[in-house]
Design an enzyme around this catalytic site. Structure first.
Site, PDB file in Angstrom:
ATOM      1  N   THR A   4       0.823  -1.207   0.000  1.00 22.62           N
ATOM      2  CA  THR A   4       0.000   0.000   0.000  1.00 22.62           C
ATOM      3  C   THR A   4       0.856   1.255   0.000  1.00 22.62           C
ATOM      4  OG1 THR A   4      -0.128   0.225   2.412  1.00 22.62           O
ATOM      5  CG2 THR A   4      -1.748  -1.231   1.351  1.00 22.62           C
ATOM      6  N   SER A   5       0.252   2.341  -0.437  1.00 25.25           N
ATOM      7  CA  SER A   5       0.935   3.630  -0.476  1.00 25.25           C
ATOM      8  C   SER A   5      -0.067   4.739  -0.197  1.00 25.25           C
ATOM      9  CB  SER A   5       1.569   3.858  -1.855  1.00 25.25           C
ATOM     10  OG  SER A   5       2.071   5.188  -1.968  1.00 25.25           O
ATOM     11  N   PRO A   6       0.371   5.812   0.485  1.00 28.05           N
ATOM     12  CA  PRO A   6      -0.493   6.975   0.671  1.00 28.05           C
ATOM     13  C   PRO A   6      -0.458   7.915  -0.528  1.00 28.05           C
ATOM     14  CG  PRO A   6       1.575   7.387   1.760  1.00 28.05           C
ATOM     15  CD  PRO A   6       1.672   6.005   1.157  1.00 28.05           C
TER      16      PRO A   6
END
Length: 729
Positions: free
Chosen positions: A289-291
């Site tokens: 995941t990544s913001p």
């Protein structure tokens, strides 16, 4: 007779409900303590960039501890600690457990204490005991380790002293616009029929466990949601909790205002919260995941580069963008606010009360040779001694690595194979076991000067009623987490019914990543960093099912092999602070650049530079390097309104050159909305080191300055109109 019977029935129902409510009470304690550590000279943990050295503070880092105990058997309890650090570390966990045993005996041990990191990439490094994770920090940094260990112990101590009757509630909601998948091509390697069961390629559910006291006031909450704390990228040099740390600050400040009736939007029927509400934002199956939700783009061409993470054959230029790109700090606030807003919504709408027994299981596990048996949830295979693949060195689109390694590399290059073989030349069996990973670093077979990566890790399950926490010693990808939750859910459902299961990643020990078998074949960064080979996830599923089975059967779990404690063996090459000096004619705390004389307005930035000294002389645990103070006109007293823990302030320390004994500290304060008009002053606090080796505290302050009343909407509109006219001219 009928009237009497009705009354009897009513009375019976009331008593039954009272017994139910009383029976679902727990003893709950919450504590919070500072773990910030050295604010200078130490390499940051996360991006593994040698040049990313701590030079100040954006926000402080904290340990937030939650104790849940059985009121009928108070010794039956567990502790969950949420840590504003890149990860939990075996060195830290061993240190914490050792100190807890001295203070509390057998009440808190490795069996019932879970320490989970939020995965900020903007904190001081050097607190792990394995060589690979401390290379860029020039070895072990005892000051970092001590700050984290003592802070965790203090948070548990405070929680222990605060144990009181309370109720727990669990709630889940969808949160969109707060994470994205940074390895979508690897995710597509998972079976199509499996992917078809899910709408998104990352989990979008936030799970919250909230606490209310005997008066019905909210006192704390832990909210798990999978998103990397990489909103602030590898060009940053200020300590920060990143999006989860800032989310905690947002929610805790909201609670403080709400408790005083100043938060806005409250009503008499709404849950009331305590002013010292403690909000933790836990990490889940965060691996892919990544913001940076806009996706990855080439810095030179602006073209999307998410699939292969390359720009003209180079990985360094493929950078993911946050929602306010290129302003990383603003992007961080947006992702933090979205998590805080959802957590607040979960808190205020929580209705499912937790009831049922407290239980926990823990085991040490040698992951170098686990035989995995085929089952409904696992494929047959065997794990391997640790090894890192070539794509590990490529980094990710959140933070590319050096030397232009490439993600998805299943071949490697001759040059880097030769370099890697200087560490250890992998055997044929190791190459076969780790395939298709091309081995760059055979870390599991490297033992000089001590172990490079862990062999023995920890697996743990915490249960309170219908809520279950799976404590995992690494970063599971989205689908890996889904498979683990699904397997445990199916295992316990016949005995426990429907339970809410959350994954707490990066807990107790750090052992890099965990992908699915299929994602491993792609050998992107996450697969290359799945250190125990392609069957790692299946091994974890098998072992978690074993723990769950022991819990259901009421059997104790074998503790497993004890991990090494290598704290006394650690090497460190970080030089000490020798001396601090100030220029001739100056002294520590002198203002080098003062505030402006003109009045400031909301959203203006106040900047003051002081003659200063190295922050490593005193990490000021539970204190601050700066203060924004406001004059109380009626009393003439100055009160502190902001410190170095507020996102509106930044403390930036610097030397004119690496070997200089002189230094300055620049304090900035971006005046936030809602700031009262009045007279203010900026302070700097520090300690300098003199020739004899001792330290001496000092202070300095700016001239006073005024913050004016916010301009009206009409005034701002006229100013914008005037600006447009000027540009046309």
């Amino acid at each position: 007779m009928q009237f009497t019977l009705q009354r009897l029935v009513s009375l019976t129902l009331v008593l039954a409900l009272s017994v139910y409510a009383g029976g679902s009470d727990y003893h709950v304690g919450i504590g919070k303590a500072d773990i910030t550590g050295p604010a200078a000279d130490v390499n940051m943990m996360g991006y593994a960039m040698l040049e990313q050295i701590v030079s100040g503070i954006h926000t402080r880092l904290y340990a937030r501890a939650y104790i849940v105990a059985d009121p009928t058997q108070d010794s039956n309890r567990f502790v969950f600690v949420n840590l504003d650090a890149c990860m939990a570390s075996q060195a830290v966990t061993l240190g914490v457990i050792e100190r807890l045993k001295v203070e509390f005996g057998d009440m808190y041990t490795e069996r019932n204490v879970a320490i989970s990191g939020i995965h900020t990439h903007s904190g001081p490094g050097g607190y792990l005991q394995y060589v690979l994770y401390d290379i860029t920090s020039l070895g072990f940094v005892k000051q970092s380790w001590e700050a984290v260990v003592s802070g965790i112990v203090e948070s548990i101590r405070r929680a222990h002293a605060n144990v009181k009757p309370g109720k727990l509630r669990v709630n889940q909601m969808e949160l969109l616009g707060a994470n994205a998948n940074r390895s979508p091509s690897a995710y597509l390697h998972n079976p199509e029929e499996e992917r078809a069961r899910y709408q998104h390629n990352t989990d979008k559910i936030m799970t919250q466990l909230s606490v209310t006291n005997s008066e019905g006031r909210g006192t704390g909450a832990i909210s798990w949601f999978p998103v990397h704390c990489t909103s602030i990228n590898n060009t940053n040099d200020l300590i920060s909790g990143d999006n989860k740390g800032v989310a905690s600050q947002f929610m805790e400040k909201w609670a403080a205002k709400q408790s005083m009736g100043t938060a806005g939007g409250s009503n008499p029927g709404q849950l009331q919260v305590a002013g010292d509400f403690v909000a933790a934002f836990g990490q889940a199956n965060v691996g892919d995941t990544s913001p940076n939700i806009q996706g990855a783009f080439c810095q030179d061409t602006g073209l999307a580069c998410e699939d292969h993470s390359l720009c003209n054959g180079r990985n360094k230029l493929c950078i993911a963008r946050g929602p306010a790109w290129p302003d990383n700090f603003r992007s961080n606030e947006i992702i933090a606010q979205r998590q805080a807003d959802k957590a607040r919504e979960l808190l205020l709408s929580a209705s499912e009360q937790v009831s049922g027994p407290i239980d926990f299981r823990h085991a040490f596990l040698d992951m170098t040779n686990v035989e995995v048996k085929k089952s409904q949830y696992t494929r047959a295979g065997r794990t391997c001694p640790a090894a890192m693949g070539f794509s590990f060195a490529a980094g990710t689109t959140d933070g590319p690595g050096a030397f232009d390694f490439k993600q998805g590399d299943t071949n490697g290059t001759l040059f880097w194979r030769v370099v890697g073989h200087f560490l250890h030349n992998p055997t044929d069996s190791q190459i076969s076991c780790q395939a298709p990973k091309p081995i760059l670093l055979d870390t599991g077979n490297a033992h000089i000067p001590y172990e490079w990566q862990p062999s023995i890790v920890e697996v743990q399950i915490l249960r309170v009623g219908q809520f279950v926490i799976l404590c995992v010693p690494g970063e599971l990808t989205t689908m890996a987490g889904r498979r683990l939750r699904e397997a445990v859910q199916a295992q316990v459902q016949p005995s426990w019914g429907n339970v809410t299961i959350t994954i707490a990643g990066l807990t107790n020990t750090y052992s890099s990543y965990v992908t699915t078998f299929e994602e491993y074949q792609a050998q992107r960064y996450e697969g290359a960093s799945t250190i125990f080979g392609p069957h790692t996830l299946d091994a974890y599923i098998q072992e978690f099912l074993r723990l769950a089975d022991d819990m259901m059967g009421g059997r104790p779990t074998e503790s497993g092999p004890t991990p090494p404690n290598m704290i006394k063996n650690q090497w460190s090459f970080l030089p000490p602070v020798v001396i601090d000096t100030a220029p001739i004619g100056s002294h520590f705390g002198t203002v080098v650049h003062d505030v402006l004389k003109n009045p400031y307005q909301v959203n203006d930035t106040v900047t003051v530079t002081f003659q200063s000294a190295c922050p490593r002389n005193n990490v000021r645990t539970g204190d601050t390097f700066l203060a924004v103070q406001k004059l109380q006109e009626d009393t003439g007293q100055w009160i502190t309104v902001y410190t170095d823990n507020d996102i509106s302030t930044k403390f930036h320390w610097q030397r004119p050159h690496m070997l200089s004994s002189e230094s300055t500290a620049t304090v900035t304060w971006k005046i936030p909305e809602g700031t009262e008009a009045g007279t203010y002053m900026i302070w700097n606090y520090g300690d300098y080191k003199h020739l004899t080796g001792g330290t001496v505290p000092f202070t300095g302050h700016s001239s006073s300055f005024t913050v004016g009343k916010p301009k009206s909407t009409l005034w701002r509109a006229l100013k914008q109109f005037k600006h447009k006219l000027w540009r046309r001219c």
